[in-house]
Design an enzyme around this catalytic site. Sequence first.
Site, PDB file in Angstrom:
ATOM      1  N   ASP A  92       0.831  -1.208   0.000  1.00  0.00           N
ATOM      2  CA  ASP A  92       0.000   0.000   0.000  1.00  0.00           C
ATOM      3  C   ASP A  92       0.868   1.260   0.000  1.00  0.00           C
ATOM      4  OD1 ASP A  92      -2.397   1.355  -0.052  1.00  0.00           O
ATOM      5  OD2 ASP A  92      -2.729   1.248   2.111  1.00  0.00           O
ATOM      6  N   GLY A 113       0.133   5.669  -4.101  1.00  0.00           N
ATOM      7  CA  GLY A 113      -0.470   6.978  -4.381  1.00  0.00           C
ATOM      8  C   GLY A 113       0.126   8.052  -3.485  1.00  0.00           C
ATOM      9  N   ASN A 153     -10.824  -2.414  -5.731  1.00  0.00           N
ATOM     10  CA  ASN A 153     -10.049  -1.387  -6.450  1.00  0.00           C
ATOM     11  C   ASN A 153     -10.669  -0.999  -7.800  1.00  0.00           C
ATOM     12  OD1 ASN A 153      -6.860  -2.639  -5.213  1.00  0.00           O
ATOM     13  ND2 ASN A 153      -8.018  -0.885  -4.501  1.00  0.00           N
ATOM     14  N   TRP A 154     -11.686  -1.760  -8.265  1.00  0.00           N
ATOM     15  CA  TRP A 154     -12.366  -1.359  -9.513  1.00  0.00           C
ATOM     16  C   TRP A 154     -13.107  -0.044  -9.341  1.00  0.00           C
ATOM     17  CZ3 TRP A 154     -10.902  -3.892 -13.715  1.00  0.00           C
ATOM     18  CH2 TRP A 154     -10.503  -5.224 -13.611  1.00  0.00           C
ATOM     19  N   ARG A 214      -5.402  -2.035   8.847  1.00  0.00           N
ATOM     20  CA  ARG A 214      -6.580  -2.805   8.426  1.00  0.00           C
ATOM     21  C   ARG A 214      -6.161  -3.866   7.416  1.00  0.00           C
ATOM     22  NH1 ARG A 214      -8.304   2.526   6.538  1.00  0.00           N
ATOM     23  NH2 ARG A 214      -7.447   2.832   4.459  1.00  0.00           N
TER      24      ARG A 214
HETATM   25  C1  IPE Z   1      -5.259  -2.817  -0.462  1.00  0.00           C
HETATM   26  O1  IPE Z   1      -4.960  -1.462  -0.580  1.00  0.00           O
HETATM   27  C2  IPE Z   1      -5.194  -3.469  -1.824  1.00  0.00           C
HETATM   28  C3  IPE Z   1      -3.863  -3.511  -2.442  1.00  0.00           C
HETATM   29  C4  IPE Z   1      -2.741  -3.183  -1.868  1.00  0.00           C
HETATM   30  C5  IPE Z   1      -3.849  -3.981  -3.795  1.00  0.00           C
HETATM   31  P1  IPE Z   1      -6.109  -0.367  -0.706  1.00  0.00           P
HETATM   32  O2  IPE Z   1      -5.427   0.936  -0.823  1.00  0.00           O
HETATM   33  O3  IPE Z   1      -7.053  -0.740  -1.783  1.00  0.00           O
HETATM   34  O4  IPE Z   1      -6.864  -0.532   0.703  1.00  0.00           O
HETATM   35  P2  IPE Z   1      -7.801   0.490   1.463  1.00  0.00           P
HETATM   36  O5  IPE Z   1      -8.766   1.063   0.457  1.00  0.00           O
HETATM   37  O6  IPE Z   1      -6.906   1.530   2.041  1.00  0.00           O
HETATM   38  O7  IPE Z   1      -8.459  -0.332   2.530  1.00  0.00           O
HETATM   39  C1  IPE Z   2      -1.423   0.395  -3.467  1.00  0.00           C
HETATM   40  O1  IPE Z   2      -1.220   1.761  -3.411  1.00  0.00           O
HETATM   41  C2  IPE Z   2      -1.605  -0.097  -4.883  1.00  0.00           C
HETATM   42  C3  IPE Z   2      -2.954  -0.551  -5.209  1.00  0.00           C
HETATM   43  C4  IPE Z   2      -3.958  -0.600  -4.387  1.00  0.00           C
HETATM   44  C5  IPE Z   2      -3.188  -0.965  -6.576  1.00  0.00           C
HETATM   45  P1  IPE Z   2      -2.440   2.779  -3.382  1.00  0.00           P
HETATM   46  O2  IPE Z   2      -2.774   3.167  -4.778  1.00  0.00           O
HETATM   47  O3  IPE Z   2      -3.570   2.227  -2.592  1.00  0.00           O
HETATM   48  O4  IPE Z   2      -1.769   3.996  -2.621  1.00  0.00           O
HETATM   49  P2  IPE Z   2      -2.483   4.950  -1.573  1.00  0.00           P
HETATM   50  O5  IPE Z   2      -3.059   4.095  -0.497  1.00  0.00           O
HETATM   51  O6  IPE Z   2      -3.532   5.718  -2.327  1.00  0.00           O
HETATM   52  O7  IPE Z   2      -1.373   5.816  -1.076  1.00  0.00           O
HETATM   53 MG    MG Z   3      -4.102   2.362  -0.635  1.00  0.00          MG
END
Ligand code: IPE
Ligand code: IPE
Ligand code: MG
Length: 257
Positions: free
Chosen positions: A33, A36, A81-82, A207
């Site tokens: 995670d 972003g 994530n979709w 989480r």
């Molecule tokens: C969990 O990260 C899924 C992946 C790392 C692919 P998210 O960024 O989707 O999780 P939430 O939304 O913070 O729970």
């Molecule tokens: C994890 O990084 C990658 C995926 C879920 C695909 P994020 O894209 O969730 O990064 P943050 O949580 O927004 O920083």
């Molecule tokens: Mg994330």
Amino acid sequence: MDNHSFEEKRIATAECLGIEPNQIPRHVAVIMDGNGRWATERGLKRFQGHEQGAKIVESLATHCVNCGIEYLVLYSFSMQNWKRPKEEVDFLMYLYAAYLEGIRPSLMDKNVQFAHLGRREPLPQEVLDALDKTVRVTSVNDGMTLGFALNYGSRTEIIDAVRTLAQDAKDGKIDPQAIDEQAIGDHLYTAGWPDVDLVVRTSGEMRISNYLLWQISYAEFYVTDVHWPDFSLEEMNKALLSYASRQRRFGDTKAKK
Ligand code: IPE
Ligand code: IPE
Ligand code: MG
């Protein structure tokens, strides 16, 4: 590769880290995670964070191979994530397909078996082809298993398993009273694998985000504030040392050896 080879690697790694070989996890699940946030903090676009995040996967997987870890599962894309903007989802799908094409020689070189955890629909055909080819080509290997949880949702995985078992019961293939932990485990993507020993989550969220709910029943958790693109081998070693310091009791009054 026989158990002996994994054990030899664990002995060497344990010596380097100053721990016991049996304190190295067999099965590690990572929630990658923070791509972003990593990008935003640098004034970059989110997709640049995903690009950077993909770059570190290979060295981490190789490190895990060298440590004698038997199963490494990386949360790459959840079913939830979709919901993200279409441009980001499209970019991620393109990235996975290209990434899998590129990583294959290295997987062969390191004797790694590849596995996909997740539903196939609605993954684009290029991603499915890349996943299938990687699974097929690496099926001759017998070293560490590298799993990509891609279009993965743990509740959905459990629903699919329960549906299959219910159908089998209806068809008289299985006695409902015979449905036990083993039967459910055998219908998950991780059938035949040991339970997860260690869950690592980068970027600080406390989480589980619908990840391997059945398999992590007695797993140890390690959460670091480091964003995924900055998760170095030193950071992984910190996770391993933290794991080694835990007393895993499994409900008993003392740690299980
Ligand atoms: C969990 O990260 C899924 C992946 C790392 C692919 P998210 O960024 O989707 O999780 P939430 O939304 O913070 O729970
Ligand atoms: C994890 O990084 C990658 C995926 C879920 C695909 P994020 O894209 O969730 O990064 P943050 O949580 O927004 O920083
Ligand atoms: Mg994330």
